[in-house]
Design a protein around this motif. Sequence first.
Motif, PDB file in Angstrom:
ATOM      1  N   THR A   4     105.702  87.648 101.567  1.00 38.32           N
ATOM      2  CA  THR A   4     106.478  88.517 102.460  1.00 38.32           C
ATOM      3  C   THR A   4     106.157  88.224 103.918  1.00 38.32           C
ATOM      4  N   GLU A   5     104.875  88.096 104.222  1.00 35.81           N
ATOM      5  CA  GLU A   5     104.485  87.819 105.608  1.00 35.81           C
ATOM      6  C   GLU A   5     105.022  86.467 106.071  1.00 35.81           C
TER       7      GLU A   5
ATOM      8  N   SER B 220     107.576  84.925 104.983  1.00 41.76           N
ATOM      9  CA  SER B 220     109.031  85.050 105.122  1.00 41.76           C
ATOM     10  C   SER B 220     109.396  85.676 106.469  1.00 41.76           C
ATOM     11  N   LYS B 221     108.684  86.727 106.845  1.00 42.11           N
ATOM     12  CA  LYS B 221     108.952  87.386 108.128  1.00 42.11           C
ATOM     13  C   LYS B 221     108.700  86.445 109.303  1.00 42.11           C
ATOM     14  N   LEU B 222     107.732  85.553 109.128  1.00 47.10           N
ATOM     15  CA  LEU B 222     107.404  84.605 110.188  1.00 47.10           C
ATOM     16  C   LEU B 222     108.294  83.357 110.151  1.00 47.10           C
ATOM     17  N   SER B 223     109.178  83.281 109.159  1.00 43.11           N
ATOM     18  CA  SER B 223     109.973  82.064 108.913  1.00 43.11           C
ATOM     19  C   SER B 223     109.060  80.845 108.866  1.00 43.11           C
TER      20      SER B 223
ATOM     21  N   GLN C  88     106.130  79.248 103.364  1.00 47.64           N
ATOM     22  CA  GLN C  88     106.701  80.232 102.434  1.00 47.64           C
ATOM     23  C   GLN C  88     107.179  79.570 101.151  1.00 47.64           C
TER      24      GLN C  88
END
Length: 193
Positions: free
Chosen positions: A108-109, A111-114, A118
């Motif tokens: 999740t983290e 993904s949020k950071l692109s 990931q």
Amino acid sequence: MSKKMTREHIVEAADNLFYQQGFEHTSFAHIARAVKISRGNFYYHFKSKDEILDAVIQQRLAHTRAMLEQWQVAGETPAARIRSFINILIVNRDKIKRYGCPVGTLTTELSKLSHVGQREANKLFTLFRTWLAQQFEQLGHQGQADTLAMHLLARSQGVATLASAFNDENFIKQEVEQLYQWLRVYIKPKPEQ
């Protein structure tokens, strides 16, 4: 300490810190302090945080494969092996209450950071998904094995997230019992047609 042991110690410390603090909030200094080595020695082993992340993910993949192999050998039936997966919520409940699921929180983290890592981190979920689908296939649910595997993965992630949010051990126990009951439905033999 040998070079290999130092590198392994760095990866282990980074893995714990990424889980407890998050990847973004963990610095080289945090990891070096945890390992008790100088930053210069640290840079000898890893040039960037992304290199450490890759090593952490590779270590998690290896540990997950080993765990799945152990469950495969120890579980006499597909249902027993699936229960081993469900049981990780109980076995790791103290950590889950504090930090959530290590796989879910990292993916999740990232993904949020692109973050480019990931995709590699998602392989952890893919290992569980594929293995669980194989167990459901062996239970005779070939047509819906992947759907059942994804449902169980989603449910376990939801349990981990809410248990962490509410710091509620009873919730984990209650949900694990409901997952056992859900699994019993898929263990029953299909009626003859």
